[in-house]
Design a protein around this motif. Structure first.
Motif, PDB file in Angstrom:
ATOM      1  N   VAL A  42      41.180  41.354  48.612  1.00 35.33           N
ATOM      2  CA  VAL A  42      40.681  42.343  47.647  1.00 35.33           C
ATOM      3  C   VAL A  42      41.638  43.526  47.565  1.00 35.33           C
ATOM      4  O   VAL A  42      42.017  43.981  46.469  1.00 35.33           O
ATOM      5  CB  VAL A  42      39.264  42.823  48.049  1.00 35.33           C
ATOM      6  N   VAL A  43      42.040  44.056  48.733  1.00 40.50           N
ATOM      7  CA  VAL A  43      42.954  45.204  48.757  1.00 40.50           C
ATOM      8  C   VAL A  43      44.280  44.847  48.097  1.00 40.50           C
ATOM      9  O   VAL A  43      44.845  45.637  47.322  1.00 40.50           O
ATOM     10  CB  VAL A  43      43.168  45.690  50.204  1.00 40.50           C
ATOM     11  N   ARG A  44      44.777  43.647  48.381  1.00 36.20           N
ATOM     12  CA  ARG A  44      46.044  43.227  47.775  1.00 36.20           C
ATOM     13  C   ARG A  44      45.944  43.182  46.250  1.00 36.20           C
ATOM     14  O   ARG A  44      46.849  43.629  45.541  1.00 36.20           O
ATOM     15  CB  ARG A  44      46.449  41.856  48.328  1.00 36.20           C
ATOM     16  N   ASP A  45      44.821  42.658  45.747  1.00 33.74           N
ATOM     17  CA  ASP A  45      44.628  42.594  44.293  1.00 33.74           C
ATOM     18  C   ASP A  45      44.532  43.999  43.688  1.00 33.74           C
ATOM     19  O   ASP A  45      45.059  44.256  42.595  1.00 33.74           O
ATOM     20  CB  ASP A  45      43.353  41.808  43.961  1.00 33.74           C
ATOM     21  N   MET A  46      43.858  44.910  44.403  1.00 39.82           N
ATOM     22  CA  MET A  46      43.721  46.275  43.893  1.00 39.82           C
ATOM     23  C   MET A  46      45.068  46.993  43.864  1.00 39.82           C
ATOM     24  O   MET A  46      45.365  47.753  42.933  1.00 39.82           O
ATOM     25  CB  MET A  46      42.718  47.055  44.743  1.00 39.82           C
ATOM     26  N   VAL A  47      45.888  46.759  44.897  1.00 31.89           N
ATOM     27  CA  VAL A  47      47.232  47.352  44.925  1.00 31.89           C
ATOM     28  C   VAL A  47      48.068  46.806  43.773  1.00 31.89           C
ATOM     29  O   VAL A  47      48.771  47.547  43.070  1.00 31.89           O
ATOM     30  CB  VAL A  47      47.916  47.068  46.276  1.00 31.89           C
ATOM     31  N   LYS A  48      47.961  45.498  43.555  1.00 31.40           N
ATOM     32  CA  LYS A  48      48.713  44.843  42.480  1.00 31.40           C
ATOM     33  C   LYS A  48      48.322  45.406  41.119  1.00 31.40           C
ATOM     34  O   LYS A  48      49.168  45.558  40.226  1.00 31.40           O
ATOM     35  CB  LYS A  48      48.457  43.335  42.540  1.00 31.40           C
ATOM     36  N   ASN A  49      47.021  45.732  40.973  1.00 30.61           N
ATOM     37  CA  ASN A  49      46.529  46.263  39.693  1.00 30.61           C
ATOM     38  C   ASN A  49      46.690  47.777  39.587  1.00 30.61           C
ATOM     39  O   ASN A  49      46.267  48.382  38.590  1.00 30.61           O
ATOM     40  CB  ASN A  49      45.049  45.909  39.510  1.00 30.61           C
ATOM     41  N   GLY A  50      47.262  48.403  40.625  1.00 30.64           N
ATOM     42  CA  GLY A  50      47.467  49.846  40.596  1.00 30.64           C
ATOM     43  C   GLY A  50      46.194  50.650  40.763  1.00 30.64           C
ATOM     44  O   GLY A  50      46.137  51.828  40.393  1.00 30.64           O
ATOM     45  N   GLU A  51      45.152  50.054  41.357  1.00 35.46           N
ATOM     46  CA  GLU A  51      43.867  50.741  41.515  1.00 35.46           C
ATOM     47  C   GLU A  51      43.804  51.573  42.786  1.00 35.46           C
ATOM     48  O   GLU A  51      42.970  52.483  42.894  1.00 35.46           O
ATOM     49  CB  GLU A  51      42.726  49.712  41.531  1.00 35.46           C
TER      50      GLU A  51
END
Length: 657
Positions: A558-567
């Motif tokens: 989840v954290v990796r996806d949020m970082v990727k999306n700039g969140e």
């Protein structure tokens, strides 16, 4: 419908053979002991043989074919079956008491998993007594069971490739062995007339209680439903046509053989002091060693199916809050393939106890069947609610439930006569398992009822101030709490207490993670809510009741996806580390509860919670249960204060000095 569900329901030759290996081990090995149990030590009579065959045929037809293959397989939960899957479907009705048949049925099925391996393996190995009537089979049976349980840790992927072809050979052998004597006495087919089934109850020495032995022919029917997710409804229905045909051929072949030897006993037919087995008596002398080897392989496969099913059942029970959290391993990449060490060795010890206690399969028959008929009654109960939920014709619902309650309660009454002869073993096991499930579920419910929640909006400003308060040493860059709050705008009061009061915990970002167990077996979704920009974030996981909650791995994704999306920016906010793009640390805080003495609880709640905390001591910690790395976990103890007693009326006295 999911793509995997559609794939399972696609009928292929490979799928049918795999189904033979996974589903039919238990019911497929019943010819080893059913006719032997019905005939007992009495002289063979034609009417008793015909009655036995009639009872077996109509039991397989009504109980297995109609109830399970036609009706119950309709009640699938996204392609998954079993009594806990059925419970997750019908609990949407919000009817009180549905938890009772689910717990009793699941416990009875687990008890069956302890009885089935010993009786199946013992029945097969006892064929060696044809060569050595004095052979002690107990060490051999225990040795085979030990090997079987020892290899569970490696998974059944490799061995499973041989299950289907081996069971195909087994069922082919059943049919061939049965059809040869059947051709010479085709008149035995008149046992298809249900009159002979009713007549058996009048003339058999055991009377009505002979149904307890008849019931053994359908004990594996529950596995057809429990393992639906592994094989698919269509593969089960089509393969059952072949399996039932081979079973009926073998039973009728045994009947034809016995009728041709009317007036004799099984002991006389076996030419030694041990009671003969009609199954082995069908074999020519030269084929007996091969037959024993094939029968032993089939018995091991039957045992394997029950063991794997027990792992799945306990895994589901943990997700549904019916069982203490225990370690779960995933030995292969096969969907649904898992291994639970504690359950594996508890099952083994239970099997060894059964073997040592009863010694022979004939004695085990008394313990066999009583638990599984309870499971079937519970399945019928939940199936009735399922039909109501699906708005079936009320007349059809009443008729179906009435018919199967009548059949299964009759089987239960017949089996209860075995109680003093060994049936108490299976009932004690099922009762103990039910007690553990009931206590664990009830204690969880009591705890949730008394858990205090607060609106997180009330603490947004203080959390923001704390995050930026340089006078307080930073506790962690990212502080993660597991929360039971169902609503995303709430949080447990004890978490706020932990952050603000127990020891102020300054962090750059506060994460609140909640795991929702949903009715869809293999669902894996998540939702993110940013409560305060760059300060407070909530993550909700939606996991199926057959998915292991490996929160550490899932949270990283989840954290990796949020970082990727700039969140979110997870780079450390320490200046030196930030310049070098060093990722900040993540610290999980788990709050473990203990029962405070400052309580005024009802006596029954106190007993339930006391037992719960004893069980909790031997179960996994919350950190290990959620797959968290111990090095990044902080455990805090928090007292449960429920109904604190009224203020004590203390009187202050003056210091005499």
């Amino acid at each position: 419908m999911s793509s995997s569900h559609k794939h399972l329901n696609k009928v292929t030759l490979g799928g049918l053979i795999v189904t033979l290996g996974i589903i039919y081990g238990d019911i497929g090995t019943s010819p080893l002991y059913v006719m032997k149990a019905i005939m007992g030590g009495e002289a063979i009579e034609q009417d008793i043989v015909l009655g036995a065959l009639s009872c077996i045929f109509w039991t397989l037809t009504l109980q297995t074919t109609v109830k399970y293959v036609i009706l119950t397989l309709q009640a699938d939960n996204k392609g998954e079956g079993g009594i806990f899957s059925l419970y997750t479907l019908v609990k949407r009705l919000k009817k009180k008491g549905l938890i009772v048949p689910a717990i009793i049925g699941g416990s009875a099925l687990l008890a069956d998993g302890i009885i089935t391996p010993p009786i199946s393996v013992s029945s097969a190995i006892e064929g060696l007594r044809i060569y050595n009537p004095e052979l002690d089979t107990v060490p051999i049976v225990i040795g085979i069971l030990f090997i079987l349980f020892a290899i569970q840790r490696f998974g059944t992927k490799l061995v499973g490739k041989f299950f289907g072809p081996m069971m195909l050979i087994w069922f082919g052998m059943l049919g061939i062995l049965g059809i040869i004597p059947l051709i010479s006495n085709i008149e035995v087919l008149k046992a298809l007339n249900p009159y002979y089934a009713f007549h058996l109850l009048k003339i058999h020495p055991e009377g009505f209680h002979v149904l307890g032995f008849v019931f053994l022919c359908t004990t594996g029917a529950e596995a057809l439903y429990s393992d639906m997710g592994h094989c698919g409804r269509s593969n089960i229905r089509i393969s059952w046509g072949f399996v039932k045909s081979m079973l009926v051929l073998n039973y009728f072949g045994q009947g034809a053989y016995l009728i041709s030897h009317s007036g004799k006993t099984l002991a006389e037919l076996s030419d030694n002091s041990n009671p003969g087995n009609p199954f082995y008596l069908l074999m020519p002398d030269w084929f007996v060693p091969v037959g024993i080897a094939i029968a032993t392989s089939a018995a091991v496969i039957a045992s394997q199916a029950l063991i794997s099913g027990s792992f799945t059942l306990i895994s589901e029970a943990m997700r549904l809050n019916f069982w203490p959290k225990v370690s779960v391993k995933f030995p292969t990449e096969l969907r649904g393939q898992l291994y639970i060490p504690s359950v594996n060795w508890l099952l083994f010890l239970g099997c060894v106890f059964v073997v040592l206690h009863f010694k022979e399969s004939g004695n085990m028959e008394a313990a066999y069947g009583l638990a599984i008929v309870l499971c079937m009654i519970m399945t019928t109960t939940l199936l009735g609610y399922y039909m109501v939920m699906k708005r079936y014709n009320p007349i059809l619902i009443i008729f179906t439930v009435a018919v199967y309650f009548s059949i299964e309660i009759s089987f239960f009454i017949a089996n209860i006569s075995k109680f003093t002869h060994g049936g108490y073993v299976s009932l004690i096991i099922a009762g103990l398992l039910s007690f553990i499930m009931a206590v664990w579920f009830t204690a969880k419910k009591i705890r949730s009822e008394y858990t205090e929640f607060t609106k997180i909006d009330n603490y947004k400003s203080v959390l923001a101030d704390l995050s930026n308060d340089q006078s307080i040493p930073k506790y962690a860059t990212h502080l993660v709490y597991l929360t039971n709050a169902q609503f995303s705008d709430e949080i447990e009061s004890k978490i706020i207490y932990s952050i603000l009061q127990k020891r102020p915990k300054r962090a750059d970002i506060y994460w609140f993670v909640h795991v929702n167990v949903v009715d869809e077996p293999y669902r894996m979704d998540y939702r993110v809510r940013e409560i305060m920009k760059d300060d407070v974030i909530r993550v909700d996981f939606y996991l199926g009741f057959r998915v292991a909650p490996r929160v550490n791995l899932m949270f990283k994704n989840v954290v990796r996806d949020m970082v990727k999306n700039g969140e979110v920016d997870i780079t450390s906010r320490y200046e030196s580390l930030n310049r070098n793009n060093v990722i900040g640390d993540f610290k999980f805080v788990i709050i473990e509860k203990f029962l405070s003495y400052d309580n005024d609880l009802p006596w029954y709640e106190r007993i339930i919670l006391d037992i719960y905390f004893v069980l909790k001591k031997v179960s996994l910690t919350e950190g290990r249960a959620f797959g968290l790395d111990n090095s990044s976990v902080k455990v805090e103890q928090f007292p449960i204060v429920i109904h604190p007693p009224e203020d004590l009326h203390l009187t202050r006295v003056e210091d005499p000095n």
